[in-house]
Write a protein that holds these residues in place. Structure first.
Motif, PDB file in Angstrom:
ATOM      1  N   UNK A  38     -47.237  21.245   0.765  1.00  0.00           N
ATOM      2  CA  UNK A  38     -47.547  22.002  -0.388  1.00  0.00           C
ATOM      3  C   UNK A  38     -48.393  21.070  -1.229  1.00  0.00           C
ATOM      4  N   UNK A  39     -48.691  19.695  -0.823  1.00  0.00           N
ATOM      5  CA  UNK A  39     -49.565  18.962  -1.698  1.00  0.00           C
ATOM      6  C   UNK A  39     -48.967  17.834  -2.538  1.00  0.00           C
ATOM      7  N   UNK A  40     -47.598  17.865  -2.380  1.00  0.00           N
ATOM      8  CA  UNK A  40     -46.873  16.833  -3.070  1.00  0.00           C
ATOM      9  C   UNK A  40     -47.153  15.460  -2.717  1.00  0.00           C
ATOM     10  N   UNK A  41     -47.450  14.415  -3.436  1.00  0.00           N
ATOM     11  CA  UNK A  41     -47.485  13.239  -3.027  1.00  0.00           C
ATOM     12  C   UNK A  41     -46.260  12.469  -2.771  1.00  0.00           C
ATOM     13  N   UNK A  42     -46.354  11.605  -1.499  1.00  0.00           N
ATOM     14  CA  UNK A  42     -45.149  10.893  -1.096  1.00  0.00           C
ATOM     15  C   UNK A  42     -44.501  10.106  -2.171  1.00  0.00           C
ATOM     16  N   UNK A  43     -45.294   9.149  -2.937  1.00  0.00           N
ATOM     17  CA  UNK A  43     -44.685   8.208  -3.930  1.00  0.00           C
ATOM     18  C   UNK A  43     -43.710   9.055  -4.750  1.00  0.00           C
ATOM     19  N   UNK A  44     -44.458  10.147  -5.085  1.00  0.00           N
ATOM     20  CA  UNK A  44     -43.683  10.960  -6.290  1.00  0.00           C
ATOM     21  C   UNK A  44     -42.303  11.522  -5.584  1.00  0.00           C
ATOM     22  N   UNK A  45     -42.255  12.048  -4.404  1.00  0.00           N
ATOM     23  CA  UNK A  45     -41.056  12.485  -3.648  1.00  0.00           C
ATOM     24  C   UNK A  45     -40.069  11.264  -3.542  1.00  0.00           C
ATOM     25  N   UNK A  46     -40.655  10.032  -3.095  1.00  0.00           N
ATOM     26  CA  UNK A  46     -39.704   8.964  -3.100  1.00  0.00           C
ATOM     27  C   UNK A  46     -38.904   8.749  -4.552  1.00  0.00           C
ATOM     28  N   UNK A  47     -39.864   8.607  -5.668  1.00  0.00           N
ATOM     29  CA  UNK A  47     -39.552   8.071  -6.790  1.00  0.00           C
ATOM     30  C   UNK A  47     -38.399   9.355  -7.418  1.00  0.00           C
ATOM     31  N   UNK A  48     -38.834  10.416  -7.277  1.00  0.00           N
ATOM     32  CA  UNK A  48     -38.076  11.579  -7.793  1.00  0.00           C
ATOM     33  C   UNK A  48     -36.580  11.604  -6.977  1.00  0.00           C
ATOM     34  N   UNK A  49     -36.692  11.426  -5.619  1.00  0.00           N
ATOM     35  CA  UNK A  49     -35.268  11.349  -4.960  1.00  0.00           C
ATOM     36  C   UNK A  49     -34.527  10.057  -5.247  1.00  0.00           C
ATOM     37  N   UNK A  50     -35.225   9.012  -5.497  1.00  0.00           N
ATOM     38  CA  UNK A  50     -34.459   7.573  -5.861  1.00  0.00           C
ATOM     39  C   UNK A  50     -33.893   7.715  -7.096  1.00  0.00           C
ATOM     40  N   UNK A  51     -34.542   8.357  -8.162  1.00  0.00           N
ATOM     41  CA  UNK A  51     -34.192   8.319  -9.522  1.00  0.00           C
ATOM     42  C   UNK A  51     -32.735   9.365  -9.383  1.00  0.00           C
ATOM     43  N   UNK A  52     -32.999  10.455  -8.960  1.00  0.00           N
ATOM     44  CA  UNK A  52     -32.043  11.660  -8.691  1.00  0.00           C
ATOM     45  C   UNK A  52     -30.735  10.947  -8.227  1.00  0.00           C
ATOM     46  N   UNK A  53     -30.775  10.093  -7.102  1.00  0.00           N
ATOM     47  CA  UNK A  53     -29.692   9.573  -6.665  1.00  0.00           C
ATOM     48  C   UNK A  53     -28.996   8.203  -7.463  1.00  0.00           C
ATOM     49  N   UNK A  92     -37.949   1.700  -8.569  1.00  0.00           N
ATOM     50  CA  UNK A  92     -38.999   0.739  -9.159  1.00  0.00           C
ATOM     51  C   UNK A  92     -40.479   0.798  -8.304  1.00  0.00           C
ATOM     52  N   UNK A  93     -40.304   0.397  -7.063  1.00  0.00           N
ATOM     53  CA  UNK A  93     -41.526   0.320  -6.182  1.00  0.00           C
ATOM     54  C   UNK A  93     -42.399   1.598  -6.162  1.00  0.00           C
ATOM     55  N   UNK A  94     -41.477   2.853  -6.226  1.00  0.00           N
ATOM     56  CA  UNK A  94     -42.244   4.036  -6.048  1.00  0.00           C
ATOM     57  C   UNK A  94     -43.119   4.376  -7.525  1.00  0.00           C
ATOM     58  N   UNK A  95     -42.665   3.982  -8.593  1.00  0.00           N
ATOM     59  CA  UNK A  95     -42.946   3.925  -9.741  1.00  0.00           C
ATOM     60  C   UNK A  95     -44.204   3.282 -10.074  1.00  0.00           C
ATOM     61  N   UNK A  96     -44.146   2.134  -9.558  1.00  0.00           N
ATOM     62  CA  UNK A  96     -45.230   1.216  -9.605  1.00  0.00           C
ATOM     63  C   UNK A  96     -46.410   1.844  -8.859  1.00  0.00           C
ATOM     64  N   UNK A  97     -46.124   2.340  -7.706  1.00  0.00           N
ATOM     65  CA  UNK A  97     -47.370   2.868  -6.917  1.00  0.00           C
ATOM     66  C   UNK A  97     -47.935   4.142  -7.516  1.00  0.00           C
ATOM     67  N   UNK A  98     -47.072   4.804  -8.165  1.00  0.00           N
ATOM     68  CA  UNK A  98     -47.505   6.026  -8.821  1.00  0.00           C
ATOM     69  C   UNK A  98     -48.525   5.710 -10.012  1.00  0.00           C
TER      70      UNK A  98
END
Length: 289
Positions: free
Chosen positions: A172-187, A46-52
């Motif tokens: 490779x230029x991937x933004x931190x909030x996207x990585x956190x969001x993807x990881x959190x949703x996957x988990x 939720x937090x990562x999505x809000x930041x994105x």
């Protein structure tokens, strides 16, 4: 402030946040590990999505970087599940120590995957820190042969691989909030089926502790994502061991876990190589400048 110094500060704040996460996991009581993991990652998502959304960052990455983002999510999820299991079945200092074998694995994986060279003094400092962590484990050292301890060690290996792939993805230029969001949703998706079919009732206070687990983990996740985007694993790994010290302090203050002389020796052996790495690293940078 140099990129390396920023990375060090971020890794220390991350270690403190994850120590609080372990404390709240312990305080939440007898709830299945996967259920705890779901709530931890749901808050982070939720937090990562809000930041994105706030920064208008697109929910996508390049095809070339996706395998590293996915790998970070997969191995990070393995690390979380194993770490939570370890915290549930060991005291938080022991569980944190075993999980903090991740920097050792991160250096190994970084050598093979990122082709990052490791200086001899860095290896020596890291080994000294590991010995210090073993001193902290000493009060319940027999747990090292237990299944929970072995699972916690696997969690450290998963986290080490995840952090290595994290640095590759951010490089490779991937933004931190996207990585956190993807990881959190996957988990969340990985633990959701278990939560649906095996949900355990929670009291309001347990819900609060799990919410705080998610908050602490979210701070830790963002700090560690930032840290590995600033500097390579070989320059940050030792500082991640401060998590063991923070966990020991919180365990003593909140849970009444009293450290002995071996724990204090362990703290010294963890802090000393961190200081040495910082000093020697700065001197080498000045010579190369």
């Amino acid at each position: 402030m140099s990129e390396k110094t920023k990375g060090i500060l971020c890794i220390i704040f991350s270690a403190l946040s994850f120590a609080f996460m372990s404390l709240f996991i312990k305080l939440s009581g007898d709830i299945p590990t996967l259920q705890k993991s779901f709530f931890r990652n749901f808050v982070a998502a939720l937090v990562a999505f809000a930041m994105l959304k706030k920064n208008h960052t697109p929910l996508k990455c390049s095809k070339e970087s996706f395998k590293y983002v996915f790998g970070r999510a997969f191995f990070g999820t393995v690390g979380i599940f194993c770490n939570f299991y370890g915290v549930d079945h060991l005291n938080i200092a022991d569980a944190s120590m075993l999980n903090k074998l991740s920097p050792f694995f991160a250096i190994i994986f970084s050598f093979f995957i990122l082709k990052e060279k490791v200086a001899n003094y860095q290896i020596g400092c890291l080994l000294t820190a590991i010995i210090g962590a073993m001193f902290i484990l000493k009060p319940s050292g027999s747990a090292m042969l237990s299944v929970p301890a072995l699972i916690a060690m696997v969690g450290g290996m998963g986290a080490g691989m995840a952090y290595t792939l994290l640095r590759k993805a951010t490089g490779m230029g991937v933004k931190g909030p996207f990585i956190v969001f993807f990881f959190s949703v996957f988990s969340c998706l990985c633990s959701l089926p278990y939560c649906i079919f095996n949900y355990t009732h929670m009291e309001p206070i347990q819900c609060f502790y799990l919410f705080m687990t998610g908050v602490a983990a979210t701070f830790g996740q963002f700090f560690i994502t930032a840290a590995y985007s600033y500097a390579p694993a070989k320059e940050l790994s030792v500082y991640d061991y401060s998590n063991v010290i923070f966990a020991g302090i919180l365990g003593f203050i909140i849970l009444g876990e009293v450290p002995d002389v071996f724990s204090y020796i362990g703290c010294v052996l963890i802090i000393a190589p961190a200081v040495i790495m910082f000093i020697v690293g700065n001197k080498r940078e000045l010579k190369e400048a």
